[in-house]
Design a protein around this motif. Structure first.
Motif, PDB file in Angstrom:
ATOM      1  N   UNK A  41       0.664  -1.123  -0.016  1.00 54.95           N
ATOM      2  CA  UNK A  41      -0.206  -0.033   0.041  1.00 54.95           C
ATOM      3  C   UNK A  41       0.698   1.254   0.078  1.00 54.95           C
ATOM      4  N   UNK A 151     -12.162  -3.514 -12.931  1.00 56.38           N
ATOM      5  CA  UNK A 151     -11.677  -4.870 -12.354  1.00 56.38           C
ATOM      6  C   UNK A 151     -11.327  -5.750 -13.723  1.00 56.38           C
ATOM      7  N   UNK A 164     -12.855  -6.761   0.500  1.00 51.78           N
ATOM      8  CA  UNK A 164     -11.726  -5.818  -0.017  1.00 51.78           C
ATOM      9  C   UNK A 164     -10.784  -5.501   1.035  1.00 51.78           C
ATOM     10  N   UNK A 234     -23.367  -3.761   0.966  1.00 55.81           N
ATOM     11  CA  UNK A 234     -23.230  -2.390   0.394  1.00 55.81           C
ATOM     12  C   UNK A 234     -24.659  -1.808   0.287  1.00 55.81           C
TER      13      UNK A 234
ATOM     14  N   UNK B  98      -1.742  -6.315   1.294  1.00 57.69           N
ATOM     15  CA  UNK B  98      -2.727  -7.432   1.432  1.00 57.69           C
ATOM     16  C   UNK B  98      -2.152  -8.501   2.375  1.00 57.69           C
ATOM     17  N   UNK B 122     -16.862 -10.187   5.744  1.00 56.29           N
ATOM     18  CA  UNK B 122     -17.530  -9.671   4.998  1.00 56.29           C
ATOM     19  C   UNK B 122     -18.600 -10.283   4.278  1.00 56.29           C
ATOM     20  N   UNK B 123     -19.763  -9.274   3.963  1.00 61.75           N
ATOM     21  CA  UNK B 123     -20.929  -9.782   3.534  1.00 61.75           C
ATOM     22  C   UNK B 123     -21.433  -9.119   2.068  1.00 61.75           C
ATOM     23  N   UNK B 124     -20.338  -8.221   1.674  1.00 63.50           N
ATOM     24  CA  UNK B 124     -20.984  -7.400   0.410  1.00 63.50           C
ATOM     25  C   UNK B 124     -20.374  -7.938  -0.745  1.00 63.50           C
ATOM     26  N   UNK B 125     -19.961  -7.266  -1.879  1.00 60.07           N
ATOM     27  CA  UNK B 125     -19.644  -7.504  -3.089  1.00 60.07           C
ATOM     28  C   UNK B 125     -18.562  -8.353  -3.104  1.00 60.07           C
ATOM     29  N   UNK B 126     -18.423  -9.266  -4.419  1.00 61.48           N
ATOM     30  CA  UNK B 126     -17.530 -10.094  -4.688  1.00 61.48           C
ATOM     31  C   UNK B 126     -17.225  -9.526  -6.007  1.00 61.48           C
ATOM     32  N   UNK B 127     -15.889  -9.362  -6.246  1.00 61.23           N
ATOM     33  CA  UNK B 127     -15.301  -8.979  -7.628  1.00 61.23           C
ATOM     34  C   UNK B 127     -15.921  -9.732  -8.832  1.00 61.23           C
ATOM     35  N   UNK B 128     -16.512  -9.020  -9.657  1.00 64.66           N
ATOM     36  CA  UNK B 128     -17.069  -9.779 -10.809  1.00 64.66           C
ATOM     37  C   UNK B 128     -16.348 -10.954 -11.312  1.00 64.66           C
ATOM     38  N   UNK B 129     -15.040 -10.365 -11.840  1.00 62.56           N
ATOM     39  CA  UNK B 129     -14.137 -11.417 -12.925  1.00 62.56           C
ATOM     40  C   UNK B 129     -13.440 -12.319 -11.849  1.00 62.56           C
ATOM     41  N   UNK B 130     -12.741 -11.774 -10.925  1.00 60.15           N
ATOM     42  CA  UNK B 130     -11.882 -12.425  -9.839  1.00 60.15           C
ATOM     43  C   UNK B 130     -12.855 -13.514  -9.244  1.00 60.15           C
ATOM     44  N   UNK B 134     -16.884 -18.131  -6.311  1.00 59.18           N
ATOM     45  CA  UNK B 134     -17.520 -17.483  -4.802  1.00 59.18           C
ATOM     46  C   UNK B 134     -18.919 -17.093  -5.054  1.00 59.18           C
ATOM     47  N   UNK B 137     -20.857 -19.860  -4.734  1.00 60.95           N
ATOM     48  CA  UNK B 137     -21.019 -20.364  -3.126  1.00 60.95           C
ATOM     49  C   UNK B 137     -21.870 -19.113  -2.451  1.00 60.95           C
ATOM     50  N   UNK B 138     -21.812 -17.965  -2.681  1.00 61.05           N
ATOM     51  CA  UNK B 138     -22.564 -16.960  -2.023  1.00 61.05           C
ATOM     52  C   UNK B 138     -24.038 -17.303  -2.361  1.00 61.05           C
TER      53      UNK B 138
END
Lengths: 354, 182
Positions: A41, A151, A164, A234, B98, B122-130, B134, B137-138
């Motif tokens: 970072x 992304x 994230x 979110x 990281x 974490x409960x939110x967004x998962x990266x679309x491509x990566x 998941x 799974x979610x």
């Protein structure tokens, strides 16, 4: 798109449209913090690694367009003069922190200034997306779409359990900060807001005065945002924030009509005095200007003042900041010179409205 | 002497302020002092970042006895990638990369719980491509909790629909309603 376009106009193109509830909610913003998976970072990384990141954004996105965000301008912070940096901060296109990271920081800004992407701030990537008025859900969907677009080329630091991965533990998970800017003159006048803030804080939301220090809000402009980023989706965070904002709108409207019923004349007096100060003063400090602008805007909302556009608060609030005044004068100004120029700009602007 | 802010109440608090080397006297009443921020109340005056390093210092190593402490110093956690140590992290309040999240993993839950109202996952967004698997799974987790809720509510017809979706997902065939049109 060049830097000069951002410098000339105080008001961003997206602000010219009126959004929902725009008598009270000035703007909605979503900010997403993202990082490259394989690079340390910005607080600790080697300079050459961060330069690679900065160059990656220039090489891949400069002058590119995505959906309604056209012709991205790539702005290296090292190329900016102190006044130019200040103007971008005053327009909320970059953060004060980004302006300090001069050597390695950059920004990508769309032509309509709706999206700005800060490179090598506290995190490698900070996406900011603005919409006029009260439309957080819409802003979230747009921010997500833009996030997906990035992304395609960037491997994000993401973990199944922690989400994230951000530099600061306060952003981990969604990396999202959703916020609205609200003009709450009646709640501020009646001091009701002081009683509401602690209750709002208990819900994991933060209320901050804008253009003021500490909890004081000069010109009655408040920012409300989420504090928690981990453990909720979110959508849920935005929903919680929205329900609080809706209540604030409701209370503000009620407080306005109560003041109108109970002390209409003194309110009218206050509004027109402020209008008079703005129209005739020759020297005006930023604090006084902010207070008067807030009163005049309230006067417009309540129908006391006609033929002046509501946007005037947004525009003059930014136009009369120190950075913008010096950009306008094309030279450094002392505090007194700024107060004189501020007064004359406001007079001119109000004349234009007539 | 009257309060210089409200000119109504008597000034009961007297301060000497230095702003950018300039000295000034302030005479205010208690009400205005609070309102104008001349008085700092610890519960109001701190930003979250100030608080954060405080929170993190209140961590395991300081709670344990002094003898154990010396051992812990020797084998302090250090990130293999960015070389940040756990005590540096506590001091700065920021991760270095990281990989720090893995390295300090055993110590992070209490910190996250304090900062994020008890949450650690974490409960939110998962990266679309990566995100890859998941996403499914979610989706599966969502379906299963929905199914459980529907059965509890005795909404068996809807439950059957969700069960079919789970089956479809298990067979890795696209769901007719929510899948890609392609």
């Amino acid at each position: 798109m060049t830097l000069q376009n951002f410098m000339n106009e105080a008001i961003s193109p997206w602000m010219r449209e009126e959004g929902p509830d725009s008598d009270i909610v000035l703007s909605s913003r979503i900010r997403l913090a993202r990082n490259f998976a394989n690079v340390s970072y910005p607080i600790i990384a080697d300079k050459d690694k961060l330069e690679e990141i900065r160059d990656f954004f220039r090489d891949n996105y400069e002058n590119q367009s995505f959906e309604e965000y056209k012709d991205f301008a790539f702005v290296a912070i090292s190329d900016l003069s102190p006044v130019e940096k200040r103007v971008l901060v005053e327009k909320h296109l970059i953060s004060p922190h980004l302006a300090e990271n001069a050597e390695i920081a950059a920004a990508l800004i769309s032509e309509n200034e709706q999206v700005s992407l800060m490179v090598n701030e506290e995190d490698h990537i900070r996406i900011q997306l603005y919409l006029p008025g009260f439309q957080l859900e819409n802003a979230l969907q747009k921010a997500f779409t833009f996030d997906d677009f990035l992304e395609e080329k960037v491997n994000y630091a993401f973990d199944e359990t922690r989400g994230y991965l951000t530099s600061c533990p306060t952003n981990v998970g969604t990396g999202m900060r959703a916020s609205v800017m609200m003009h709450l003159p009646a709640l501020a006048m009646t001091k009701q807001i002081n009683r509401m803030i602690p209750a709002i804080n208990q819900l994991g939301l933060v209320v901050r005065g804008i253009y003021g220090e500490g909890s004081e809000a000069i010109g009655s402009i408040f920012q409300i945002s989420n504090q928690i980023t981990l453990g909720k989706t979110e959508e849920d965070i935005v929903e919680d924030l929205q329900s609080v904002v809706k209540q604030l709108i409701d209370h503000e409207r009620k407080a306005r009509s109560r003041i109108m019923e109970q002390s209409r004349t003194s309110l009218e007096d206050r509004i027109f005095r402020s209008y008079g100060v703005l129209e005739y003063s020759r020297v005006i400090e930023s604090k006084e200007a902010a207070v008067c602008l807030s009163n005049v805007r309230l006067g417009i909302d309540l129908g006391f003042i006609e033929n002046v556009s509501r946007n005037i608060l947004n525009e003059l609030m930014i136009l009369t900041q120190p950075g913008f005044l010096q950009q306008y004068a094309k030279r450094t100004l002392t505090a007194n010179e700024r107060d004189i120029l501020r007064a004359s700009l406001i007079r001119e602007r109000l004349q234009l409205e007539k | 002497m009257e309060c210089q802010e409200c000119h109504e109440r008597p000034a009961t608090l007297h301060f000497t302020q230095y702003v950018n080397g300039q000295k000034s006297e302030v005479h205010v009443c208690e009400v205005c002092a609070k309102e104008k921020g001349y008085m700092n109340y610890p519960e109001e005056g701190y930003s979250l970042h100030n608080l954060l390093s405080g929170l993190m210092n209140f961590d395991t190593s300081t709670i344990k006895g002094p003898q154990q402490n010396t051992f812990q110093q020797v084998q302090e956690l250090q990130c293999p990638k960015c070389e940040m140590t756990f005590s540096e992290f506590k001091q700065v309040g920021k991760f270095g990369c990281a990989v720090c999240y893995d390295t300090f993993s055993s110590r992070l839950d209490p910190i996250f719980r304090r900062v994020h109202a008890g949450n650690t996952k974490h409960q939110g967004k998962i990266p679309k491509r990566q995100g890859g698997d998941l996403h499914n799974k979610k989706l599966m987790e969502d379906y299963k909790s929905k199914l459980k809720r529907l059965i509890e509510d005795e909404a068996f017809e809807e439950a059957a629909e969700v069960r079919d979706k789970i089956k479809a997902l298990e067979n890795n065939t696209q769901d007719p309603e929510e899948g890609d049109p392609s």
